[in-house]
Scaffold this motif. Structure first.
Motif, PDB file in Angstrom:
ATOM      1  N   ARG A  79       0.838  -1.205   0.000  1.00  0.00           N
ATOM      2  CA  ARG A  79       0.000   0.000   0.000  1.00  0.00           C
ATOM      3  C   ARG A  79       0.876   1.260   0.000  1.00  0.00           C
ATOM      4  O   ARG A  79       0.614   2.211  -0.757  1.00  0.00           O
ATOM      5  N   GLU A  80       1.913   1.267   0.806  1.00  0.00           N
ATOM      6  CA  GLU A  80       2.791   2.428   0.850  1.00  0.00           C
ATOM      7  C   GLU A  80       3.538   2.601  -0.468  1.00  0.00           C
ATOM      8  O   GLU A  80       3.733   3.723  -0.945  1.00  0.00           O
ATOM      9  N   ALA A  81       3.971   1.484  -1.056  1.00  0.00           N
ATOM     10  CA  ALA A  81       4.671   1.567  -2.343  1.00  0.00           C
ATOM     11  C   ALA A  81       3.770   2.181  -3.409  1.00  0.00           C
ATOM     12  O   ALA A  81       4.212   3.019  -4.207  1.00  0.00           O
ATOM     13  N   LYS A  82       2.514   1.781  -3.433  1.00  0.00           N
ATOM     14  CA  LYS A  82       1.575   2.334  -4.412  1.00  0.00           C
ATOM     15  C   LYS A  82       1.365   3.825  -4.189  1.00  0.00           C
ATOM     16  O   LYS A  82       1.318   4.616  -5.142  1.00  0.00           O
ATOM     17  N   GLU A  83       1.248   4.226  -2.922  1.00  0.00           N
ATOM     18  CA  GLU A  83       1.035   5.641  -2.618  1.00  0.00           C
ATOM     19  C   GLU A  83       2.245   6.476  -3.002  1.00  0.00           C
ATOM     20  O   GLU A  83       2.121   7.553  -3.587  1.00  0.00           O
ATOM     21  N   ASN A  85       4.484   5.897  -5.213  1.00  0.00           N
ATOM     22  CA  ASN A  85       4.817   5.874  -6.637  1.00  0.00           C
ATOM     23  C   ASN A  85       3.605   6.119  -7.528  1.00  0.00           C
ATOM     24  O   ASN A  85       3.639   5.816  -8.709  1.00  0.00           O
ATOM     25  N   ARG A  86       2.559   6.683  -6.938  1.00  0.00           N
ATOM     26  CA  ARG A  86       1.366   7.010  -7.720  1.00  0.00           C
ATOM     27  C   ARG A  86       1.740   8.009  -8.812  1.00  0.00           C
ATOM     28  O   ARG A  86       2.520   8.939  -8.599  1.00  0.00           O
ATOM     29  N   GLY A  87       1.238   7.796  -9.995  1.00  0.00           N
ATOM     30  CA  GLY A  87       1.541   8.700 -11.098  1.00  0.00           C
ATOM     31  C   GLY A  87       2.677   8.213 -11.981  1.00  0.00           C
ATOM     32  O   GLY A  87       3.017   8.877 -12.964  1.00  0.00           O
ATOM     33  N   ILE A  88       3.257   7.066 -11.628  1.00  0.00           N
ATOM     34  CA  ILE A  88       4.294   6.479 -12.482  1.00  0.00           C
ATOM     35  C   ILE A  88       3.693   5.217 -13.108  1.00  0.00           C
ATOM     36  O   ILE A  88       3.727   4.141 -12.502  1.00  0.00           O
ATOM     37  N   PRO A  89       3.117   5.306 -14.294  1.00  0.00           N
ATOM     38  CA  PRO A  89       2.385   4.168 -14.877  1.00  0.00           C
ATOM     39  C   PRO A  89       3.270   2.974 -15.197  1.00  0.00           C
ATOM     40  O   PRO A  89       2.770   1.863 -15.350  1.00  0.00           O
ATOM     41  N   ARG A  90       4.572   3.186 -15.259  1.00  0.00           N
ATOM     42  CA  ARG A  90       5.483   2.073 -15.563  1.00  0.00           C
ATOM     43  C   ARG A  90       5.799   1.220 -14.343  1.00  0.00           C
ATOM     44  O   ARG A  90       6.556   0.255 -14.446  1.00  0.00           O
ATOM     45  N   MET A  91       5.214   1.567 -13.190  1.00  0.00           N
ATOM     46  CA  MET A  91       5.473   0.822 -11.964  1.00  0.00           C
ATOM     47  C   MET A  91       4.190   0.166 -11.456  1.00  0.00           C
ATOM     48  O   MET A  91       3.117   0.760 -11.492  1.00  0.00           O
ATOM     49  N   ASP A  92       4.337  -1.070 -10.989  1.00  0.00           N
ATOM     50  CA  ASP A  92       3.193  -1.807 -10.473  1.00  0.00           C
ATOM     51  C   ASP A  92       3.622  -2.572  -9.229  1.00  0.00           C
ATOM     52  O   ASP A  92       4.750  -3.077  -9.164  1.00  0.00           O
ATOM     53  N   PHE A  93       2.735  -2.637  -8.232  1.00  0.00           N
ATOM     54  CA  PHE A  93       3.045  -3.336  -6.984  1.00  0.00           C
ATOM     55  C   PHE A  93       1.905  -4.288  -6.645  1.00  0.00           C
ATOM     56  O   PHE A  93       0.735  -3.918  -6.720  1.00  0.00           O
ATOM     57  N   VAL A  94       2.267  -5.505  -6.269  1.00  0.00           N
ATOM     58  CA  VAL A  94       1.269  -6.521  -5.939  1.00  0.00           C
ATOM     59  C   VAL A  94       1.657  -7.208  -4.641  1.00  0.00           C
ATOM     60  O   VAL A  94       2.840  -7.312  -4.301  1.00  0.00           O
ATOM     61  N   ARG A  95       0.645  -7.652  -3.926  1.00  0.00           N
ATOM     62  CA  ARG A  95       0.902  -8.429  -2.717  1.00  0.00           C
ATOM     63  C   ARG A  95       0.985  -9.900  -3.101  1.00  0.00           C
ATOM     64  O   ARG A  95       0.139 -10.411  -3.840  1.00  0.00           O
ATOM     65  N   GLY A  96       2.009 -10.577  -2.595  1.00  0.00           N
ATOM     66  CA  GLY A  96       2.150 -11.989  -2.893  1.00  0.00           C
ATOM     67  C   GLY A  96       3.332 -12.600  -2.174  1.00  0.00           C
ATOM     68  O   GLY A  96       4.143 -11.899  -1.562  1.00  0.00           O
TER      69      GLY A  96
END
Length: 268
Positions: A79-83, A85-96
């Motif tokens: 959740r923190e990583a997504k917040e 790096n919001r606005g950088i469409p080349r980045m994606d974060f998933v829980r797993g």
């Protein structure tokens, strides 16, 4: 994604951990040293155990064509990583779970983990997964510590015995303070070729600890205190042992150190 018990077993699970890691790590310097020369134009990069995404952001900044994905077992870290790096469409974060990733095979040009294997129960399985999701001809990089918390001279018998007690108890969760020396074997067994091994000093405190490093240790021990209390038999014992360790670091005659192994290889 698998959400198993790994989060509960992680001794440093705390909302302050992301901040502590960001302060501690020179993300730009680390990427320049270990990854920049391995990231080509248009690369798909996977960070396994990405935390708040501080290092992965530096990877994405290497080239506007790089696509960066991070996976972490902690919902808070993702959740923190997504917040952040919001606005950088080349980045994606998933829980797993690094030990059972739900990515397709042969999907990434570079797959890396940093200070992750020491905490996992199935370390060899996680390395196999990293190799599985890497493209043929791609690179897998593993970095982890060896001797964490354990190597001091001259030894304080009480500090040493309590530290060894904690490490032995954490071993039941998969924690291994000597995982660094095992990475080469893991990489071989997972089928990597052209394996390169680097060994460097990591924690190195000779004499009285510097004030900024002392603050990092104070926060680290504070975050770990609930687990330390459970393992040492109570809150007061955890506080006393933490205080004694910090006092040890402040002595002018002591040496504390650990090493870090970096192992890289190519998927055939």
């Amino acid at each position: 994604m698998s959400k198993g018990a790994a989060t509960a077993d992680y001794i440093m699970e705390d909302p302050r951990e992301a901040m502590r890691l960001e302060v501690k790590v020179d993300a730009h310097g680390w990427v320049q040293k270990y990854l920049a020369h391995r990231v080509r134009e248009g690369a798909e990069v996977l960070s396994v155990g990405c935390g708040p995404g501080v290092i992965l952001r530096e990877v994405a900044a290497l080239n506007a064509s790089v696509r960066a994905t991070g996976i972490d077992i902690s919902a808070d870290r993702v959740r923190e990583a997504k917040e952040r790096n919001r606005g950088i469409p080349r980045m994606d974060f998933v829980r797993g779970d690094a030990q059972v990733m739900e990515f397709s095979a042969d999907g990434f040009d570079l797959v890396y983990s940093r200070m992750l294997m020491e905490y996992l129960k199935d370390k060899e399985g996680a390395v196999r997964e990293m190799v599985r999701v890497c493209k043929p001809g791609g690179t897998v990089l593993l970095q982890d510590l060896d001797g964490q918390l354990l190597w001091h001279y001259p030894e304080d018998p009480l500090v040493q015995s309590s530290t060894e007690k904690v490490v032995a108890a954490l071993g039941k969760t998969g924690f291994d303070p000597f995982v660094g020396r095992k990475l080469f074997s893991f990489a071989q067994k997972a089928g990597l070729k052209g394996i390169d091994v680097q060994v460097e000093a990591y924690h190195l405190i000779a004499g009285e600890v510097a004030p900024d490093i002392l603050k990092q240790w104070e926060l680290k021990l504070e975050i770990a205190r609930p687990q330390l209390a459970r393992l040492l038999g109570g809150e007061s014992e955890a506080r006393e042992q933490s205080k004694r360790f910090l006092e040890y670091l402040c002595r002018p005659d002591t040496l504390t150190y650990s090493t870090v192994f970096t192992v890289t290889g190519e998927k055939p």
